[in-house]
Scaffold this motif. Structure first.
Motif, short mmCIF file in Angstrom:
data_model
loop_
_atom_site.label_atom_id
_atom_site.label_comp_id
_atom_site.label_asym_id
_atom_site.label_seq_id
_atom_site.Cartn_x
_atom_site.Cartn_y
_atom_site.Cartn_z
N GLY A 160 -10.83 -1.21 -6.26
CA GLY A 160 -10.15 -0.76 -7.67
C GLY A 160 -11.02 -0.06 -8.14
N LEU A 161 -10.85 0.60 -9.49
CA LEU A 161 -11.79 1.26 -10.26
C LEU A 161 -12.42 0.06 -11.17
N GLU A 162 -11.66 -0.93 -11.42
CA GLU A 162 -12.26 -2.07 -12.24
C GLU A 162 -13.17 -3.08 -11.43
N CYS A 163 -13.21 -2.97 -10.23
CA CYS A 163 -13.93 -3.92 -9.45
C CYS A 163 -15.49 -3.70 -9.58
N GLN A 164 -16.03 -4.79 -10.12
CA GLN A 164 -17.43 -4.71 -10.16
C GLN A 164 -18.29 -5.64 -9.24
N LEU A 165 -17.49 -6.09 -8.02
CA LEU A 165 -18.06 -6.87 -7.12
C LEU A 165 -18.89 -6.31 -5.93
N SER A 166 -19.99 -6.81 -5.67
CA SER A 166 -20.88 -6.32 -4.55
C SER A 166 -20.12 -7.01 -3.22
N VAL A 167 -20.35 -6.41 -1.98
CA VAL A 167 -19.86 -6.88 -0.74
C VAL A 167 -20.35 -8.42 -0.62
N GLU A 168 -21.51 -8.79 -0.91
CA GLU A 168 -22.07 -10.20 -0.93
C GLU A 168 -20.99 -11.06 -1.77
N GLU A 169 -20.73 -10.81 -2.93
CA GLU A 169 -19.93 -11.50 -3.90
C GLU A 169 -18.61 -11.55 -3.32
N LEU A 170 -17.98 -10.39 -2.63
CA LEU A 170 -16.70 -10.45 -2.14
C LEU A 170 -16.57 -11.35 -0.93
N ALA A 171 -17.61 -11.41 0.14
CA ALA A 171 -17.73 -12.19 1.15
C ALA A 171 -17.75 -13.68 0.59
N LEU A 172 -18.42 -14.04 -0.42
CA LEU A 172 -18.51 -15.30 -1.13
C LEU A 172 -17.10 -15.75 -1.66
N GLU A 173 -16.48 -14.95 -2.40
CA GLU A 173 -14.96 -15.13 -2.84
C GLU A 173 -14.12 -15.52 -1.72
N ALA A 174 -14.18 -14.50 -0.68
CA ALA A 174 -13.29 -14.85 0.40
C ALA A 174 -13.39 -16.07 1.06
N GLN A 175 -14.85 -16.47 1.30
CA GLN A 175 -15.17 -17.54 1.77
C GLN A 175 -14.90 -18.95 1.10
N GLN A 176 -14.82 -18.80 -0.17
CA GLN A 176 -14.15 -19.87 -1.18
C GLN A 176 -12.97 -20.29 -0.88
N SER A 177 -11.99 -19.12 -0.63
CA SER A 177 -10.57 -19.55 -0.72
C SER A 177 -10.18 -20.46 0.63
N PHE A 178 -11.16 -20.51 1.54
CA PHE A 178 -10.98 -21.43 2.91
C PHE A 178 -11.33 -22.86 2.34
N CYS A 179 -12.04 -23.06 1.42
CA CYS A 179 -12.26 -24.59 1.09
C CYS A 179 -12.07 -24.79 -0.18
N SER A 180 -11.36 -24.12 -0.99
CA SER A 180 -10.73 -24.41 -2.37
C SER A 180 -9.91 -25.52 -2.37
N ASP A 181 -9.20 -26.09 -1.23
CA ASP A 181 -8.31 -27.18 -1.33
C ASP A 181 -8.86 -28.48 -0.43
N ALA A 182 -10.26 -28.09 0.05
CA ALA A 182 -10.76 -29.00 1.02
C ALA A 182 -11.16 -30.31 0.00
N VAL A 183 -10.71 -31.52 0.85
CA VAL A 183 -11.05 -32.90 -0.03
C VAL A 183 -12.34 -33.32 1.05
N TYR A 184 -13.40 -33.59 0.25
CA TYR A 184 -14.53 -34.02 0.75
C TYR A 184 -14.55 -35.54 0.86
N VAL A 185 -14.96 -36.17 1.92
CA VAL A 185 -15.09 -37.72 2.03
C VAL A 185 -16.05 -38.29 0.87
N ASN A 186 -16.96 -37.73 0.55
CA ASN A 186 -17.92 -38.13 -0.56
C ASN A 186 -17.04 -38.13 -1.96
N ASP A 187 -16.26 -37.31 -1.98
CA ASP A 187 -15.08 -37.26 -3.50
C ASP A 187 -14.22 -38.31 -3.44
N ILE A 188 -13.93 -38.97 -2.35
CA ILE A 188 -12.88 -40.05 -2.69
C ILE A 188 -13.26 -41.33 -3.08
#
Length: 173
Positions: A145-173
């Motif tokens: 999109g014209l208003e997108c200011q992300l690099s491919v590295e930032e896009l890869a990280l954003e997509a990656q974070q969608s996989f672990c956004s709901d992850a519950v870590y053992v150390n957090d319990i």
């Protein structure tokens, strides 16, 4: 020869073949085969990691690994972002981005990725979903999109974070 080219066209997803001339068909098929080879390598790697790992699941606190893939075409820019949850690759291809993710099946994950892409002002032109047993490969062709200011590295990280956004870590319990 023409009959074989028609068969190749029918076996290859349409977004790999930009024109109907012989060179475009063969080039598109080569790109598709390369992507399939990467998918097979990723599955073999996951299988090897699974057989070496004594624990039932991956370490949830392992850091992301970001690396730049080796490309034969110097005009293609890309980034990889790997974690125990998913392997993500984003690469520029002309005026579009090809985003691929490989992970275990996660309920509603495709919706999370689509929401991230839309939030970041990307337009999804094509989506291919390939699954085998408990592994799934999502391949997106997205328009920047014209208003997108992300690099491919930032896009890869954003997509990656969608996989672990709901992850519950053992150390957090």
């Amino acid at each position: 020869m023409n009959e074989h080219l028609k068969v190749l066209c029918s076996l290859t997803p349409c977004f790999y073949i930009k024109r109907e001339d012989q060179a475009s068909i063969i080039g598109g098929v080569i790109e598709f085969i390369k992507e399939l080879q990467q998918f097979v390598q990723s599955l073999e790697s996951k299988k090897q990691r699974k057989s070496l790992s004594p624990s039932p699941g991956p370490s949830p606190r392992a850091p992301f690994q970001l690396s730049t893939p080796q490309t034969e075409n110097p005009k293609e820019l890309g980034a990889r972002c790997n974690s125990p949850f998913a392997d993500v690759e984003a690469k520029l291809s002309g005026s579009n981005v090809i985003l691929t993710t490989i992970s275990r099946r996660i309920p509603a994950q495709i919706v999370k990725i689509i929401n991230v892409l839309e939030k970041l002002s990307f337009e999804i032109l094509h989506l291919n979903i390939t699954s085998m047993e408990d592994t799934v490969l999502y391949s997106f062709v997205i328009k920047i999109g014209l208003e997108c200011q992300l690099s491919v590295e930032e896009l890869a990280l954003e997509a990656q974070q969608s996989f672990c956004s709901d992850a519950v870590y053992v150390n957090d319990i």
